[in-house]
Design a protein around this motif. Sequence first.
Motif, PDB file in Angstrom:
ATOM      1  N   SER A   9      58.721  21.962  82.241  1.00  0.00           N
ATOM      2  CA  SER A   9      59.514  21.696  81.037  1.00  0.00           C
ATOM      3  C   SER A   9      58.656  21.127  79.921  1.00  0.00           C
ATOM      4  O   SER A   9      58.785  21.523  78.754  1.00  0.00           O
ATOM      5  N   GLU A  10      57.761  20.185  80.251  1.00  0.00           N
ATOM      6  CA  GLU A  10      56.910  19.570  79.240  1.00  0.00           C
ATOM      7  C   GLU A  10      55.986  20.599  78.604  1.00  0.00           C
ATOM      8  O   GLU A  10      55.782  20.603  77.388  1.00  0.00           O
ATOM      9  N   LYS A  13      58.037  23.022  76.374  1.00  0.00           N
ATOM     10  CA  LYS A  13      58.461  22.368  75.133  1.00  0.00           C
ATOM     11  C   LYS A  13      57.380  22.499  74.069  1.00  0.00           C
ATOM     12  O   LYS A  13      57.654  22.764  72.898  1.00  0.00           O
ATOM     13  N   LEU A  16      56.441  26.709  73.357  1.00  0.00           N
ATOM     14  CA  LEU A  16      57.402  27.543  72.627  1.00  0.00           C
ATOM     15  C   LEU A  16      57.476  27.215  71.140  1.00  0.00           C
ATOM     16  O   LEU A  16      57.977  28.016  70.348  1.00  0.00           O
ATOM     17  N   VAL A  17      56.988  26.034  70.767  1.00  0.00           N
ATOM     18  CA  VAL A  17      56.954  25.682  69.346  1.00  0.00           C
ATOM     19  C   VAL A  17      56.118  26.695  68.565  1.00  0.00           C
ATOM     20  O   VAL A  17      56.415  27.012  67.411  1.00  0.00           O
ATOM     21  N   GLY A  20      58.226  29.166  67.263  1.00  0.00           N
ATOM     22  CA  GLY A  20      59.386  28.665  66.549  1.00  0.00           C
ATOM     23  C   GLY A  20      60.610  28.508  67.427  1.00  0.00           C
ATOM     24  O   GLY A  20      61.745  28.538  66.941  1.00  0.00           O
ATOM     25  N   LYS A  21      60.388  28.360  68.725  1.00  0.00           N
ATOM     26  CA  LYS A  21      61.496  28.224  69.680  1.00  0.00           C
ATOM     27  C   LYS A  21      61.496  26.812  70.278  1.00  0.00           C
ATOM     28  O   LYS A  21      60.495  26.102  70.248  1.00  0.00           O
ATOM     29  N   GLN A  22      62.638  26.440  70.839  1.00  0.00           N
ATOM     30  CA  GLN A  22      62.762  25.123  71.467  1.00  0.00           C
ATOM     31  C   GLN A  22      63.261  25.276  72.894  1.00  0.00           C
ATOM     32  O   GLN A  22      64.329  25.841  73.127  1.00  0.00           O
ATOM     33  N   TRP A  23      62.461  24.791  73.851  1.00  0.00           N
ATOM     34  CA  TRP A  23      62.856  24.832  75.264  1.00  0.00           C
ATOM     35  C   TRP A  23      64.010  23.879  75.489  1.00  0.00           C
ATOM     36  O   TRP A  23      63.920  22.689  75.187  1.00  0.00           O
ATOM     37  N   ASP A  24      65.104  24.395  76.027  1.00  0.00           N
ATOM     38  CA  ASP A  24      66.254  23.531  76.275  1.00  0.00           C
ATOM     39  C   ASP A  24      66.622  23.461  77.752  1.00  0.00           C
ATOM     40  O   ASP A  24      67.636  22.868  78.117  1.00  0.00           O
ATOM     41  N   TYR A  47      64.147  34.143  75.378  1.00  0.00           N
ATOM     42  CA  TYR A  47      63.783  33.521  74.108  1.00  0.00           C
ATOM     43  C   TYR A  47      63.330  34.560  73.072  1.00  0.00           C
ATOM     44  O   TYR A  47      62.915  34.182  71.980  1.00  0.00           O
TER      45      TYR A  47
END
Length: 359
Positions: A9-10, A13, A16-17, A20-24, A47
């Motif tokens: 997850s880290e 996060k 994906l920036v 321009g994406k955000q891991w949720d 994504y």
Amino acid sequence: MAEADGILSEILKVFLVKYGKQWDGREALKIAGKTPFESAAVIVEDYELPCATEEFVSEITPMFSNQWCKIKALPGADRLIKHLRHHEVPMALASNSPKENIEAKISYHEGWKETFSVVIGGDEVRIGKPSPEIFLEAANRLKIEPPNLLVIEDSVPGVTAGKAAGMEVVAVPSLPKQTHLYTSADEVINSLLDLGPEKWGLPPFQDWIERTLPVEPWHIGGPIIKGFGRGSKLLGVPTANLSTEGYSDLLSEHPSGVYFGWAGLSARGVYKMVTSIGWNPYFDNKEKTIEPWLLHKFDENFYGEELRLVIVGYIRAEANFPSLESLIAKIHEDGDVAERALGLPLYAKHRDDPYLKMY
């Protein structure tokens, strides 16, 4: 046996920036137990990333190499591995990850590399889990017939693979509140702390004391907040609820269940304590909470006062109950178990923990 979800997850996060994406975390269930390439394909598709799966894998793989040392063992894993090693029970480690990655991960856990007589990676078989091939290959290398092997799995594909291989399977779900997905397993347990080896023909643990399991002491504290309003009114058990703000990572490291220890309450003193940690299935909490019950009768409430806990032992897994009456009875039984156990020198010595002293 080790928890890599947090590291994944880290990394995602941050990665994906770039797009321009955000891991949720919504793909966590989809990728659990899959091969790295399969997981990457899911993320690229969901994504809508402007790159091929192969490109995604080649870019993100190096980011993991210096993170293996941060992967923590699942609660109870070290205890189980040492126990089975002591009794000379042969063990294999079979994962969809490449063998090189598996060996890198386990090298950071003392004794693990020497304990597993067989280590098989997903790159050593034609098809990974949920195919049974990797488990059948493990049986072949161990020279043990599949029906005589026990698989411990945290993913749905792994459970499917173990059963297809003709083995008995115990599931320890990697994601909370997802036990309904693991019904094909022979048993589903909350954590490795709840494994009963004797059920599977293995030597039983001998470290339970007066119905309690000692744990490495850990600390949590903060101001007492208003809870759900059901402790005193509905259950007759006034809990001193703590805010989980700032402690969510700490709580996620520990399995849900009933624990006990000592509580330091502002300027009042130190008291025996039993606490529920988890989602409280009877009430179906939406967030993981900690709800301590101080085993002392107070004449007034203590909202806003500072509470510090040192948790020293484990009693049982979180469970649902058929009625409110059976839940209340179990809570009081837990309190009695904690009350007696905290009188034992093993646990009583922690009453003097400096963390509890606020007066």
